[in-house]
Each structure stands twice: as structure tokens, then as C-alpha cells.
Design a protein around this motif. Structure first.
Motif, PDB file in Angstrom:
ATOM      1  N   ALA A 170      10.361  -3.550   6.917  1.00  0.00           N
ATOM      2  CA  ALA A 170      10.925  -2.586   7.963  1.00  0.00           C
ATOM      3  C   ALA A 170      10.415  -1.510   7.294  1.00  0.00           C
ATOM      4  CB  ALA A 170      12.108  -2.075   8.751  1.00  0.00           C
ATOM      5  N   VAL A 171      11.201  -1.210   5.231  1.00  0.00           N
ATOM      6  CA  VAL A 171      10.702  -0.212   4.437  1.00  0.00           C
ATOM      7  C   VAL A 171       9.332  -0.738   4.623  1.00  0.00           C
ATOM      8  CG1 VAL A 171      11.303   0.563   2.668  1.00  0.00           C
ATOM      9  CG2 VAL A 171      13.671  -0.241   3.850  1.00  0.00           C
ATOM     10  N   LEU A 172       9.255  -1.225   3.770  1.00  0.00           N
ATOM     11  CA  LEU A 172       7.282  -2.181   3.733  1.00  0.00           C
ATOM     12  C   LEU A 172       6.524  -1.364   4.415  1.00  0.00           C
ATOM     13  CD1 LEU A 172       7.964  -5.219   1.768  1.00  0.00           C
ATOM     14  CD2 LEU A 172       7.279  -3.595   0.496  1.00  0.00           C
ATOM     15  N   GLY A 173       6.964  -1.565   5.497  1.00  0.00           N
ATOM     16  CA  GLY A 173       6.305  -1.359   6.418  1.00  0.00           C
ATOM     17  C   GLY A 173       6.048   0.896   6.860  1.00  0.00           C
ATOM     18  N   ALA A 174       6.950   0.757   6.583  1.00  0.00           N
ATOM     19  CA  ALA A 174       7.137   2.209   6.842  1.00  0.00           C
ATOM     20  C   ALA A 174       6.810   3.175   5.662  1.00  0.00           C
ATOM     21  CB  ALA A 174       8.482   3.055   6.946  1.00  0.00           C
ATOM     22  N   LEU A 175       6.828   2.897   4.732  1.00  0.00           N
ATOM     23  CA  LEU A 175       6.339   3.182   3.431  1.00  0.00           C
ATOM     24  C   LEU A 175       5.383   3.769   2.638  1.00  0.00           C
ATOM     25  CD1 LEU A 175       7.914   3.420   0.039  1.00  0.00           C
ATOM     26  CD2 LEU A 175       7.070   2.059  -0.079  1.00  0.00           C
ATOM     27  N   PRO A 176       3.101   3.186   3.190  1.00  0.00           N
ATOM     28  CA  PRO A 176       2.942   3.961   2.673  1.00  0.00           C
ATOM     29  C   PRO A 176       2.686   5.158   3.737  1.00  0.00           C
ATOM     30  CG  PRO A 176       2.190   1.657   3.571  1.00  0.00           C
ATOM     31  CD  PRO A 176       3.727   1.469   3.436  1.00  0.00           C
ATOM     32  N   LEU A 177       2.743   5.435   5.159  1.00  0.00           N
ATOM     33  CA  LEU A 177       2.720   6.849   5.812  1.00  0.00           C
ATOM     34  C   LEU A 177       4.075   7.055   5.327  1.00  0.00           C
ATOM     35  CD1 LEU A 177       1.894   5.932   9.770  1.00  0.00           C
ATOM     36  CD2 LEU A 177       0.214   6.973   7.384  1.00  0.00           C
ATOM     37  N   PHE A 178       4.485   7.168   5.005  1.00  0.00           N
ATOM     38  CA  PHE A 178       6.045   7.783   4.617  1.00  0.00           C
ATOM     39  C   PHE A 178       5.446   9.019   2.960  1.00  0.00           C
ATOM     40  CE2 PHE A 178      10.320   8.888   3.280  1.00  0.00           C
ATOM     41  CZ  PHE A 178      10.441   9.799   4.152  1.00  0.00           C
TER      42      PHE A 178
ATOM     43  N   ALA B  77      15.198  -9.172  -1.752  1.00  0.00           N
ATOM     44  CA  ALA B  77      14.317  -9.086  -0.681  1.00  0.00           C
ATOM     45  C   ALA B  77      12.823  -8.918  -0.726  1.00  0.00           C
ATOM     46  CB  ALA B  77      15.479  -8.286   0.308  1.00  0.00           C
ATOM     47  N   TYR B  78      12.747  -7.643  -1.131  1.00  0.00           N
ATOM     48  CA  TYR B  78      11.322  -7.046  -1.107  1.00  0.00           C
ATOM     49  C   TYR B  78      10.510  -8.308  -1.436  1.00  0.00           C
ATOM     50  CZ  TYR B  78      13.191  -2.239  -0.015  1.00  0.00           C
ATOM     51  OH  TYR B  78      13.572  -1.533   0.322  1.00  0.00           O
ATOM     52  N   ARG B  79      10.880  -9.126  -2.923  1.00  0.00           N
ATOM     53  CA  ARG B  79      10.243  -9.769  -3.481  1.00  0.00           C
ATOM     54  C   ARG B  79       9.712 -11.085  -2.065  1.00  0.00           C
ATOM     55  NH1 ARG B  79       9.427 -10.873  -9.230  1.00  0.00           N
ATOM     56  NH2 ARG B  79       8.135  -8.537  -8.609  1.00  0.00           N
ATOM     57  N   LYS B  80      10.632 -11.211  -1.869  1.00  0.00           N
ATOM     58  CA  LYS B  80      10.830 -12.014  -1.138  1.00  0.00           C
ATOM     59  C   LYS B  80      10.127 -12.090   0.387  1.00  0.00           C
ATOM     60  CE  LYS B  80      15.655 -14.854  -1.199  1.00  0.00           C
ATOM     61  NZ  LYS B  80      17.231 -14.768  -1.205  1.00  0.00           N
ATOM     62  N   VAL B  81      10.057 -10.834   0.408  1.00  0.00           N
ATOM     63  CA  VAL B  81       9.038 -10.769   1.847  1.00  0.00           C
ATOM     64  C   VAL B  81       7.617 -10.507   1.356  1.00  0.00           C
ATOM     65  CG1 VAL B  81       7.813  -8.925   3.126  1.00  0.00           C
ATOM     66  CG2 VAL B  81      10.927  -9.106   3.205  1.00  0.00           C
ATOM     67  N   ILE B  82       6.990  -9.905   0.170  1.00  0.00           N
ATOM     68  CA  ILE B  82       5.875  -9.557  -0.475  1.00  0.00           C
ATOM     69  C   ILE B  82       5.494 -11.538  -0.609  1.00  0.00           C
ATOM     70  CG2 ILE B  82       4.368  -8.937  -2.582  1.00  0.00           C
ATOM     71  CD1 ILE B  82       5.979  -6.839  -2.573  1.00  0.00           C
ATOM     72  N   ASP B  83       6.363 -12.697  -1.132  1.00  0.00           N
ATOM     73  CA  ASP B  83       6.100 -13.235  -1.506  1.00  0.00           C
ATOM     74  C   ASP B  83       5.835 -14.091  -0.505  1.00  0.00           C
ATOM     75  OD1 ASP B  83       5.719 -13.279  -4.359  1.00  0.00           O
ATOM     76  OD2 ASP B  83       7.619 -13.707  -4.626  1.00  0.00           O
ATOM     77  N   GLY B  84       6.709 -14.260   0.189  1.00  0.00           N
ATOM     78  CA  GLY B  84       6.678 -14.768   1.538  1.00  0.00           C
ATOM     79  C   GLY B  84       5.648 -14.409   3.200  1.00  0.00           C
ATOM     80  N   THR B  85       5.419 -13.789   3.518  1.00  0.00           N
ATOM     81  CA  THR B  85       4.599 -12.648   4.347  1.00  0.00           C
ATOM     82  C   THR B  85       3.402 -12.655   3.707  1.00  0.00           C
ATOM     83  OG1 THR B  85       5.166 -10.629   4.370  1.00  0.00           O
ATOM     84  CG2 THR B  85       6.177 -12.368   5.522  1.00  0.00           C
TER      85      THR B  85
END
Lengths: 283, 315
Positions: free
Chosen positions: A255-263, A66-74
Motif C-alpha cells: 500500500a505504501v509503495l503504491g502511494a509513494l510516487p504520487l505522494f 517487508a518492502y524488500r519482499k514486495v519488491i523482489d516478489g511482485t
């Protein structure tokens, strides 16, 4: 009597109370972890399994698909970059301008200082995003819509940061400044080379707050950044997730990718952040 | 302790400047030059919008082009003050504030009082409660949309597990408020929790010691000593929370978009809808000013209390 391990353990009853406290907090801590844990869990499961068994925690096929798809698709990587540039510029500008006026108010005695002090203090009464509409009109008339400056410039007008610096600079001894002046330093030199290096805690508190505030801002970038390529993380995410429908693994991966850097920032600077909140929130 | 030093510094500086020692000319110039960059930004982007908002509210301004349009006197205010949509959105904002403030203050205080007892686990507990606060609002709402999802979400599943019919968590007005309030409590309680922990640090250790020597039990110590000493912190956290909750927009916009219909639409979204979707900027500016006046009253109370308690600590 041996020294108690905690200042609050004085007698048996206190110790029983301590165990009770730990148990109650453990229950709440678990409740607080569940949403984040379930989001991460869902993001690692295949979509088909989620559809068949939505509330199941276990999967035999955990994967990062799913992460791969989000990074490739958006354009999420572009949004990271935008968010980072905007937040970094905002931090630099905010620290620069608020520390200068903080120093001026605390350590120089210019005519009109009292008036400036009261004028900036009054700004604390104007809360965050309520004035978004008139501010939008002003930014629009300056032709700054869809630029980084629309995000950066208004954020630097932060009276609270002025007072964080003001209170730090006031704590420095007057003799230090006078000695530097006698040695021939200019006022800017006193500020830049003598006083600012002594204000690291204030700089880090203001920087962290400004960074987090800028990164997580939602309403303002929603208004001023309408071009998908220029969006920041929170706005970009909300713009594309509608298209995911019920692809929950991808939604949760976003959601996780969006939160990751600040986390990660929070993990690294936990102590500073928490102390900063405590120090600036109360005063 | 630190406050004492800082406050003394300020008042000492004030005394000298009042003592007619305005300093040599280049100190005067340096003071202004160092203040200038901030003052320019402050005037343009904070004071400016406040003033411009007031001006706009008397004009037939629109969002599609800059400029004010035709002067309309008090017409915008007249129609805003009689608009039932506006007042119901104000009502939703107030209702949301009422729903979120008590749990966010009481739970945070409760957690802090318990965590204060712990030794090593305190940092871990602080981490767990504060971590959600650094998540961007969109991540939080995506996660909760999934948790609340009808039929498939974890929360409806829990309702079924305890034998209750799962409510329509976001589709029914009454539940939509509660669902967004619960999300907000989860997301932001850590902030208040940290403020309370800091307040508890200021309670002198020997006070506990004296109470323990006198044989007071933990509950008695709490109600008789700790809570009265913590009162200024409780008041300030409550005020900050009211101010934060009154500005509700993001979570509500992303979770329900004000729906079903406009039955949960907060006033900030009303302004957004009329100002940016209907382009009625003058009208929305009048709404902003009425709302701003209400928030200003709360801010003013907070401001006075804050000065008051700073003075007490400083004394």
C-alpha cells in the motif's frame, strides 16, 4: 491599534474562537493521520510481532524487510514503469489536443465555432466511467486491448481540459495575436510560440490532474489491461495482494509503495495542485 | 475577479463573430485544423460510446466478440426494468450517495470555516486533509481492510476500548455500507475542503471588518454573512459530490466485492458483473442507459447551476 496578524482577528472573541478552531482541527488532523501512520508503522514491523500484538504501535525490530519482499516478489517495478509511461503519454496528448482546440475556440473565429463550442460543452454532461462498457466494445473492435493506447486515447477526450485552456486563452489580449499575425506568424505559430508559453498555469493544472487521474484510474485499466506485465500500479496491487493473505507487513508495504510516487509529487507540487483544484473545481 | 475578465473576453469574442466578421479564410482553416485532433478523439471515445451504448442496448450483443448480434427491440429494457437485482443495486448506489454526501459536504465546510481562522497552520491542515486524496484506491482499501480486520484491526480494537462489542465491519450489510462510507469520507473530504477554502477566499475582507466593528460575534458573522455569501459554493460542491458518489464502484468492489452476497453491490458493479463476467453486453448496456439517464439528470442540474453562478459572478 496594531494591525492584526490575521484579517479575521478583530476582537477578543475572534481570538478565542481562533484557539477553539485550532484545537478542533488538531483533533481531526490526528484522526486523519492515523490510517496512514498506522499503515507505515505496520509495514515496518516483523510479521510475527504483528500476529502477536496487532494493534501495538511500537516494535523493537523495525525493518524494511517487508518492502524488500514486495519488491523482489511482485512485478511492482514494472507496474511503476507502466503507470508512468501511460500517465506521461496521457498528459502529453491531453495537453496537446485540448490546448489546440482551446486556443481555436478562444482566439480564432472560424465558421461553426459556436457549434463546436456547444458540442464540446455538452460533453461535460457525460460523467467519467459510466460508459465503460460501450467504450470497451469500441476499444476491442479497434484491437487496442492490452495496449497503452487503450489507456491513453480515451483519457485525452477531456472536455473539462478544453474549457480550462479556453478560459485562459480568452484572457489574452486580442492585440497580442494581431501583432504576431502582422509580424507574419502563422496561426499555429501564434498558438505555439506566442500564446502557449503564456498559459503555464493552465498547462500545469491540466497536466497535474491528468497525471493523477491516469495514475489512480482503477476500473478502466482493470478492464483493458489483463496481462500482469502490462498492469498499472492500482490494478497490479489488487491482483497480487490476495496472495499475501494475512501477511500484514507486506500488505501495508505494498500500500505504501503504491502511494509513494504520487505522494512525493503532491509534496513537491502541493501549491499548484491545491490551486488547480480550487480553480477548476468551482468553475 | 478573474472570472469577470474571462467572461467578458468570451462574450466580446462572441459579439464580434456574430457581427458577421468570420475572418479571412486561413483563420477559418486554422480554427478547424487546431480543433480537429481533439474532435476526433472526442467523437471516438466520448460521444461514440454514448451513441454506441444506446445502439447496443437494443441488440443481443455480447462482450466476447465485437459486433452487435441480433436486434431484440426493447427486450433488454423490459428485462432490466423488471430485474430486482438491477433495482436493488440502484438502491445501494443511492444509499451510498445518501450516506456519503452529507458528511462530505458538512465536514468539509466545517473544516474550511475553522481553517480559515488559522494563519500559518492553514497550509499544514490543508496538506493533512488533502493528502489522502492523491492515494490510489488500492492503497486506501488495503489500509482500511487492515484497520477494519475482525479481531486484529485497529477499529475493532477501539470499539473494545470504549466497551462496545465490535461489529462485523465488512461482513454485515448495514456496517459494510458505513465502513465503506467512512473510508470514502477519509479519502475524499480534502477535495471538497479545498473547494470551500477557495470559496471563502472570495468573501471580501471588509465584510468581516464591518461585522466586527458592528460587534457581531463569530457565530453571528458566520450564519448572517459568510454562509449566505458561500451558498453558490455549497450548492456546487453538493452537486459534484452527488455525481461522484453515484459513480461508486472502486472502493466497494475492493472492500466488499458487493458482499455479503450482493447486498452492497452498487449499480456500476452490476453492469460490470453482467457485462464482463456474464458477457451479456446488450443487457448491461440497457442497464447503463437507465443509470446514465439518472446521472444525466443530476449532471444537468449541476450544469445549469454552474452556468447560473458563473453568470452571477461575471455580472
Amino acid at each position: 491599534m496594531s494591525t492584526p496578524p490575521n484579517a479575521l482577528d478583530y476582537n477578543g472573541r475572534s481570538r478565542v474562537f481562533k484557539i477553539f478552531s485550532a484545537l478542533v482541527l488538531a483533533v481531526f488532523a490526528i484522526i486523519w493521520i492515523v490510517p496512514m501512520a498506522f499503515a507505515v508503522d505496520t509495514s515496518l514491523k516483523p510479521e510475527a510481532e504483528i500476529a502477536a500484538n496487532p494493534t501495538n504501535w511500537w516494535s523493537d525490530h523495525f525493518s524494511l524487510a517487508a518492502y524488500r519482499k514486495v519488491i523482489d516478489g511482485t512485478p511492482i517495478l514494472t507496474w511503476y514503469l507502466n503507470s508512468f509511461i501511460i500517465a506521461a503519454l496521457t498528459v502529453i496528448l491531453t495537453v496537446a489536443v485540448t490546448s489546440m482546440i482551446g486556443f481555436a475556440l478562444a482566439q480564432t473565429r472560424f465558421a461553426g465555432r459556436g457549434g463546436v463550442f456547444a458540442f464540446v460543452l455538452a460533453g461535460l454532461l457525460i460523467p467519467g466511467q459510466i460508459l465503460a462498457l460501450p467504450l470497451y466494445q469500441i476499444i476491442q473492435s479497434m484491437h487496442l486491448l492490452n495496449t497503452y493506447w487503450a489507456m491513453v486515447l480515451p483519457a485525452a477526450a477531456a472536455p473539462i481540459a478544453v474549457f480550462i485552456f479556453e478560459s485562459f486563452f480568452s484572457g489574452l489580449p486580442r492585440e497580442l495575436i494581431e501583432a504576431a499575425r502582422i509580424d507574419g506568424a502563422s496561426w499555429f505559430g501564434v498558438y505555439w510560440r506566442v500564446c502557449l508559453p503564456l498559459c503555464r498555469p493552465a498547462i500545469s493544472a491540466v497536466s497535474i490532474f491528468t497525471f493523477v487521474g491516469s495514475w489512480n484510474n482503477f476500473l478502466w485499466p482493470l478492464l483493458v489491461l489483463s496481462n500482469v506485465k502490462q498492469m498499472t500500479i492500482p490494478v497490479g496491487m489488487s491482483a497480487v495482494t490476495g496472495g499475501f493473505g494475512i501477511l500484514y507487513a507486506q500488505l501495508m508495504a505494498t500500500a505504501v509503495l503504491g502511494a509513494l510516487p504520487l505522494f512525493v509529487v503532491f509534496l513537491l507540487f502541493q501549491r499548484h495542485i491545491v490551486q488547480g483544484v480550487a480553480r477548476t473545481g468551482i468553475k | 475577479m478573474a472570472t469577470t475578465i474571462i467572461d467578458d473576453g468570451v462574450s466580446a469574442a462572441r459579439v464580434t463573430s456574430a457581427g458577421n466578421r468570420s475572418g479571412p479564410r486561413d483563420e477559418h482553416r486554422a480554427g478547424w485544423l487546431l480543433s480537429l485532433p481533439f474532435l476526433v478523439l472526442y467523437l471516438l471515445f466520448l460521444v461514440g460510446p454514448a451513441v454506441y451504448g444506446i445502439v447496443m442496448s437494443f441488440f443481443n450483443a455480447t462482450t466476447v466478440r465485437p459486433g452487435l448480434g441480433k436486434a431484440v427491440g426493447l427486450d433488454n429494457y423490459r428485462s432490466i426494468l423488471t430485474s430486482s437485482d438491477f433495482w436493488s443495486s440502484m438502491g445501494h448506489t443511492v444509499w451510498f450517495t445518501t450516506l456519503t454526501t452529507p458528511p462530505l459536504v458538512i465536514l468539509a465546510l466545517f473544516f474550511a470555516l475553522l481553517a480559515e481562522r488559522l494563519h500559518r497552520a492553514k497550509a499544514l491542515v490543508r496538506f493533512i486533509f488533502f493528502a489522502p486524496f492523491v492515494l490510489p484506491v488500492t492503497s486506501v482499501t488495503l489500509i482500511f481492510l487492515w484497520l477494519y480486520a475482525p479481531e486484529v484491526g485497529l477499529v475493532p480494537h477501539w470499539f473494545e476500548a470504549v466497551g462496545l462489542p465490535p461489529p462485523n465491519l465488512l461482513g454485515e450489510t448495514k456496517w459494510a455500507f458505513i465502513s465503506v462510507a467512512a473510508l470514502t469520507v477519509w479519502w475524499t473530504v480534502g477535495f471538497n475542503f479545498v473547494l470551500f477554502l477557495a470559496g471563502l477566499q472570495e468573501v471580501p475582507r471588509d465584510v468581516y471588518e464591518a461585522a466586527a466593528i458592528d460587534g457581531a460575534n463569530p457565530v453571528r458573522t458566520l450564519t448572517g454573512i459568510v454562509l449566505p455569501l458561500l451558498r453558490p459554493t455549497v450548492v456546487l460542491v453538493t452537486m459534484l459530490q452527488i455525481l461522484a458518489s453515484m459513480q461508486i464502484f472502486n472502493q466497494m468492489y475492493l472492500m466488499t466485492a458487493g458482499g455479503p452476497g450482493t447486498s452492497t453491490r452498487p449499480v456500476m458493479e452490476f453492469i460490470y458483473d453482467t457485462g464482463f463476467s456474464d458477457y451479456r453486453a446488450g443487457y448491461a448496456a440497457a442497464a447503463t442507459m437507465v443509470y446514465f439517464a439518472l446521472v444525466l439528470v443530476v449532471s444537468l442540474v449541476w450544469f445549469l447551476l454552474r452556468r447560473q453562478s458563473n453568470k452571477e459572478v461575471g455580472a
